[in-house]
Scaffold this active site. Structure first.
Site, PDB file in Angstrom:
ATOM      1  N   ARG A 180       5.244  21.727  51.732  1.00 43.82           N
ATOM      2  CA  ARG A 180       4.497  22.955  52.000  1.00 43.82           C
ATOM      3  C   ARG A 180       4.342  23.822  50.738  1.00 43.82           C
ATOM      4  NH1 ARG A 180       4.083  19.731  55.156  1.00 43.82           N
ATOM      5  NH2 ARG A 180       4.463  19.815  57.398  1.00 43.82           N
ATOM      6  N   SER A 233       3.143  28.350  61.515  1.00 46.76           N
ATOM      7  CA  SER A 233       4.583  28.226  61.299  1.00 46.76           C
ATOM      8  C   SER A 233       5.059  29.306  60.334  1.00 46.76           C
ATOM      9  CB  SER A 233       4.917  26.846  60.736  1.00 46.76           C
ATOM     10  OG  SER A 233       4.618  25.838  61.677  1.00 46.76           O
ATOM     11  N   GLU A 303       7.044  30.292  55.096  1.00 45.56           N
ATOM     12  CA  GLU A 303       5.976  29.336  54.806  1.00 45.56           C
ATOM     13  C   GLU A 303       4.663  30.070  54.621  1.00 45.56           C
ATOM     14  OE1 GLU A 303       3.770  25.668  57.130  1.00 45.56           O
ATOM     15  OE2 GLU A 303       5.951  25.775  57.204  1.00 45.56           O
TER      16      GLU A 303
END
Length: 344
Positions: A180, A233, A303
């Site tokens: 990520r 997320s 994130e």
């Protein structure tokens, strides 16, 4: 709160006129984000072609105007105070399906659309992206992934606008794609390269098999992830564990601040129930970090990316009620960087 900048400058004015683009002022950014949260932009322009995207950003930089890119508006939290400078909404969505599984995509193309079209043509490698609400550009910057796949697994190269104004092509290896993250997401300066286009190298497969896989992914997402207005997320999964499991184990499923609630279905999703603010989200993020740190010694790393003006927005908008509701956390976790303005 900072005073709005004088916009546009000479170079930007010329480019806007050449492309027939309209500069909007004071536009609430909530309408451009999946969480439906965000204060006003000093100025905003919507671009629909890659050359226009490059010219607008280059011109704004030449005028000394800070630029923030928005794509699908996922995985970003926009400050209630808004964004200073110019916000460029990237709607450059052109796609080209070439030979031998090569696919060229403008950075504003929806990742989910690209994934489905590839599957229908019998090209495998992106089907995990169906259902992800971001754009190709944002997916590259954050090395988006799901169901065991990610951008790093099929990206061949990208075309970038560098801060110096030069357009270059980088290989996927040069992007240093990680979990990520990428070299672009961790760029050390406020003015970071802009993804203009991306080329993917996919492999042949049976379209029916790929579409069945996509249907299964859709069904799984419906079972395990909440609908509604969310950023996506919230935290990265720590090594060997899941952020959602840790937040749930810390007793925070269903916790709320103002108009935002930690989803009772999946604790790594924070849902705006209609009148949520960025301050509400940040309070819930801080509480999740405190509780997980206190109970498990794990620092949850965001994130998402924080966009806009955040000075003096650290106060708890719930007046301590959130901590009383969930039992109160005493230890303060170490705080790390949350990233640069993104293009989700």
């Amino acid at each position: 709160m900072s005073r709005p900048m004088a916009l546009p400058g000479e170079a930007l004015t010329a480019v806007l006129r050449r492309w027939g683009l309209t500069l909007q002022r004071g536009v609430p950014l909530a309408r451009f984000t999946t969480a439906r949260i965000g204060g006003p932009a000093d100025a905003l322009v919507i671009v629909e072609e890659v050359p226009a995207l490059a010219e607008v950003v280059r011109a704004a930089w030449a005028d000394g105007i800070p630029v923030t890119l928005l794509g699908g508006g996922s995985n970003v939290l926009v400050s209630d105070r808004g964004v200073r400078g110019l916000v460029v909404v990237n709607r450059a969505r052109e796609l080209r399906f070439e030979r031998d599984g090569r696919v060229w995509a403008a950075s504003g193309a929806a990742l989910s659309t690209l994934a489905r079209l590839c599957a229908e043509r019998g090209w495998a490698g992106l089907e995990w992206g169906v259902g992800i609400p971001g754009t190709v550009g944002g997916a590259v910057v954050g090395n988006a992934g799901a169901h065991g796949g990610d951008i790093a697994g099929c990206l061949e190269s990208v075309e970038l606008l560098l801060p110096e104004g030069e357009v270059v092509t980088w290989s996927a290896a040069q992007l240093e794609l990680g979990y990520r993250t990428s070299r672009l997401k961790t760029w050390p300066h406020p003015r970071r390269p802009v993804v203009l286009t991306a080329r993917f190298a996919l492999r042949p497969a049976d379209p029916e098999v790929l579409l069945e896989r996509i249907a299964a992914f859709h069904a799984y997402r419906r079972r395990t992830q909440p609908g509604g207005a969310s950023i996506g997320s919230m935290f990265r999964n720590p090594p060997g564990d899941y952020a959602g499991r840790l937040i749930e184990a810390a007793g925070l499923k269903g916790a709320r601040c103002g108009g935002v609630v930690i989803s009772p279905l999946h604790a790594n999703f924070f849902i705006n129930e209609g009148n949520g603010t960025a301050a509400d989200v940040r309070a819930l993020m801080a509480e999740a970090q405190r509780r997980v740190w206190e109970r498990f010694g794990v620092l949850l790393e965001p994130e998402i990316e924080m966009i806009g003006e955040w000075e003096d927005e650290t106060a708890d908008p719930c007046g301590g009620a959130l901590r009383r509701e969930v039992g109160g956390a005493r230890g303060e976790p170490p705080v790390g960087p949350v990233g640069h303005p993104g293009a989700g």
